[in-house]
Write a protein that holds these residues in place. Structure first.
Motif, PDB file in Angstrom:
ATOM      1  N   GLY A 156     -18.682 -17.007 -84.125  1.00  0.00           N
ATOM      2  CA  GLY A 156     -18.910 -15.492 -84.062  1.00  0.00           C
ATOM      3  C   GLY A 156     -17.844 -14.836 -83.409  1.00  0.00           C
ATOM      4  O   GLY A 156     -16.813 -15.240 -83.137  1.00  0.00           O
ATOM      5  N   VAL A 157     -18.278 -13.536 -83.157  1.00  0.00           N
ATOM      6  CA  VAL A 157     -17.239 -12.286 -82.376  1.00  0.00           C
ATOM      7  C   VAL A 157     -17.966 -12.086 -81.137  1.00  0.00           C
ATOM      8  O   VAL A 157     -19.082 -11.563 -81.291  1.00  0.00           O
ATOM      9  N   LEU A 158     -17.305 -12.230 -80.188  1.00  0.00           N
ATOM     10  CA  LEU A 158     -17.892 -11.616 -78.642  1.00  0.00           C
ATOM     11  C   LEU A 158     -17.760 -10.236 -78.746  1.00  0.00           C
ATOM     12  O   LEU A 158     -16.577  -9.518 -79.200  1.00  0.00           O
ATOM     13  N   PHE A 159     -18.711  -9.759 -78.445  1.00  0.00           N
ATOM     14  CA  PHE A 159     -18.652  -8.242 -77.913  1.00  0.00           C
ATOM     15  C   PHE A 159     -18.700  -7.970 -76.477  1.00  0.00           C
ATOM     16  O   PHE A 159     -19.836  -8.252 -75.977  1.00  0.00           O
ATOM     17  N   ASP A 160     -17.648  -7.601 -76.087  1.00  0.00           N
ATOM     18  CA  ASP A 160     -17.626  -7.656 -74.425  1.00  0.00           C
ATOM     19  C   ASP A 160     -17.891  -6.211 -74.077  1.00  0.00           C
ATOM     20  O   ASP A 160     -16.868  -5.243 -74.177  1.00  0.00           O
ATOM     21  N   VAL A 161     -18.718  -5.765 -73.606  1.00  0.00           N
ATOM     22  CA  VAL A 161     -19.080  -4.498 -73.013  1.00  0.00           C
ATOM     23  C   VAL A 161     -19.002  -4.329 -71.678  1.00  0.00           C
ATOM     24  O   VAL A 161     -19.673  -4.669 -70.921  1.00  0.00           O
TER      25      VAL A 161
END
Length: 362
Positions: A156-161
């Motif tokens: 998947g794709v990491l969403f780093d907030v």
């Protein structure tokens, strides 16, 4: 006699591979036209070429392959059998050692983890961000997402907030892509959310205009709203690697390339066989790159002997060029051929990709 093209077709070795093995003294053509330099192979060399393919698939080093080919057709095959047994024994010993090390690593991981006190993922995220910016960021990284079922955390794709920024990251071990964009609305601590690739694709399909998009995470549920449309699903229940450690590279040699011209050079240029083949991956077309004295990037031919060559998966490099979405890009070469090749935009240092080098036959 077979031409080099016919030999490549019948043996499964590429033309560039046949030229390389000729130079390496492993499979030398029976005759070379002194005027044109064209290579011709005797009928019996087809079996040798097919044998060479099998030995390389088994990971046998070139030094041993030379001896196996030299003794294959002889009356006394004792040396060949001993070389095969010795290589198989090396593989078995290496596998035994690897099993021991992995057993120790699993024990260390078991010691670190305590499932009795593990808490569910309860992080909450609410972001507002431009749909066009999020679409561009996803386009820049999506190509690098993994597909290996044994490594679901990379699927998947990491969403780093963190603060007023969002970084999206994808990697399949052999390549990594990172893109950063501004976002508003998150006031909590840093959150890592791994969104599975199918949900990422569904989200991307919603981002068709410049209206603000709303990204939300509630527990294990991820939702993106754009206008009246919505995509929602479960986040991946896996931790993503600490990508920040992986992108901290020492400065390298930077060369600006004209992407259309460089793409043509890659597509029509020579390829080389890879020294190693990772489990589960088919044979790759490897492009060998070097920097010229005039500050250009050269797709090396068979006679190039630059010491600072770096081999990269040609398909991966073409994907990275396309994902970057620019006509001019910066290729950053590391200080050693084992360092990753970075593909950077000239106008955006926060969006880039890294390609792991491929070991070359020498």
């Amino acid at each position: 006699m077979r031409s080099i093209g016919e030999m490549a077709r019948d043996s499964g070795l590429g033309v560039s591979a046949l030229r390389f093995y000729d130079r390496a003294g492993v499979l030398v053509p029976a005759w070379v036209d002194p005027a044109s330099g064209y290579r011709w192979y005797a009928p019996e060399q087809l079996d040798e070429a097919r044998l060479l393919v099998r030995l390389r698939r088994a990971g046998m080093p070139l030094a041993d392959i030379r001896l196996v080919l030299a003794g294959w057709s002889g009356a006394d095959t004792g040396l060949v059998r001993r070389l095969l047994r010795a290589h198989l024994r090396r593989l078995e010993l290496g596998l035994d050692e690897a099993r021991g090390e992995f057993s120790t690593l699993r024990a260390l991981l078991d010691h670190r983890e305590n499932p009795m006190t593990a808490s569910p993922r309860t992080g909450t995220v609410h972001l507002s961000l431009p749909a066009s910016a999020l679409a561009a960021a996803l386009d820049a990284v999506r190509f690098a997402a993994g597909k290996d079922p044994e490594l679901p955390m990379l699927g998947g794709v990491l969403f780093d907030v963190e603060g007023d920024g969002l970084q999206v990251v994808a990697t399949d071990r052999y390549r990594m892509a990172v893109a950063r964009m501004d976002a508003v609305g998150h006031e909590g601590s840093r959150e890592h959310v791994v969104v599975p690739a199918p949900l990422v694709d569904a989200m991307r399909a919603l981002l068709a205009d410049d209206d603000p998009a709303r990204f939300a995470v509630e527990g294990d549920r991820v939702t993106l709203e754009a206008g009246e449309r919505q995509a929602s699903g479960q986040r991946l229940a896996h931790d993503f690697p600490d990508y920040r450690r992986l992108v901290q590279l020492p400065p390298g040699r930077r060369v600006v390339v004209d992407v259309p011209a460089f793409r043509r050079a890659l597509e029509s240029g020579p390829v080389r066989p890879a020294e190693e083949r990772e489990p589960g991956r088919s044979a790759r077309d490897v492009s060998v790159l070097a920097t010229g004295d005039d500050g250009t990037v050269i797709v090396c031919g068979d006679v190039d002997g630059s010491a600072d060559r770096v081999g990269v998966d040609r398909g991966f490099l073409l994907d990275a060029l396309a994902a970057a979405g620019r006509d001019r890009l910066v290729l950053e070469f590391g200080a050693a051929p084992t360092a990753p090749l970075a593909i950077r935009r000239t106008d955006d240092e926060d969006t880039f990709s890294l390609l792991m080098p491929v070991r070359l036959d020498d």
